[in-house]
Motif scaffolding. Sequence first.
Motif: not given
Length: 336
Positions: A26-44
């Motif tokens: 589930d973390n291999r796509v962006c939580a908001d738009c579904g783009a593959s291979d996300p490399k950023w995170a919102s830590t809070n």
Amino acid sequence: MSNYSAGLGKPGSGKRRLKDLLNQPDNRVCADCGASDPKWASTNIGVFICLKCCGVHRSLGTHISKVLSVTLDEWSEEEVDSMIEIGGNASANSIYEAFVPDTCSKPGPDVSHDQRMRFIRAKYELQEFLKPSLRIKSGKRSTKSSAFLTSSLSRKIMDSFKSNSSSQKMFQEGMVEFIGLLKVTVKKGTNLAIRDLMSSDPYVVLNLGKQKLQTTVVNSNLNPVWNQELMLSVPESYGPVKLQVYDYDTFSADDIMGEADIDIQPLITSAMAFGDPEMFGDMQIGKWLKSHDNPLIDDSIINIVDGKVKQEVQIKLQNVECGELELEMEWLPLDQ
């Protein structure tokens, strides 16, 4: 415990634990738009996001979303622990997207910046999709008070994760080891029971172990269509998925509209017997048989479809005067 699960729980290995968390399906796509291979995170907030959504998150301010690069920035152990405690995108979205209305579409990877901005603001800043009991609203407020309210919201949501063990709070040291993921698509209900004056406002709750997930509420509809995906992590010692349908009430406790136990053993046994489903063409590989002691309307067939193990399930709700539900389940091994 496997190397995969042990990596998340091992003290002093923040980068490794973060990488292992990012490798969950589930973390291999962006939580908001579904783009593959996300490399950023919102830590809070506890989600992995793509570069385009990252830009929107930054514009919200750190009092709403604190963004870090998975590969470029230094992370504290507390920030890694917070991400792992939430469990990632499926777990966070089960809270932040609990009540997305039919009139609002989740953006895809190629939407305009304005569409992306509207959705992300509604999701995190305006809290429009949260369960009502989690929302913290205020009219015009200063940045200082906004930061305080957002901090309060974060605490309430974290308490919700802790109390419900929502979605995929998994692979930590001392916790149960998981063998795979179960994606349940709650499709639709038919002829559900009336719990209000003329209709009901139904939603579906799934429980597996300590995990508890729910669909959005469909207002005033006895034949609701959800088509909503919910992701559950499956422990080594698993039982049936407990399904319940409720009528949402604003000023009183929600009324039960039926329940059922979903036996997931036939799906998992069939999937493990065949191994990698991508090696096979479309075919039937198993079946959950209808009987007097289960809620099935017809035999539930397990198929390999386009390299995926899926099962269509039609059930009659139990302990209620009427109501049927249609689901689709898909098995996702951890190495997929």
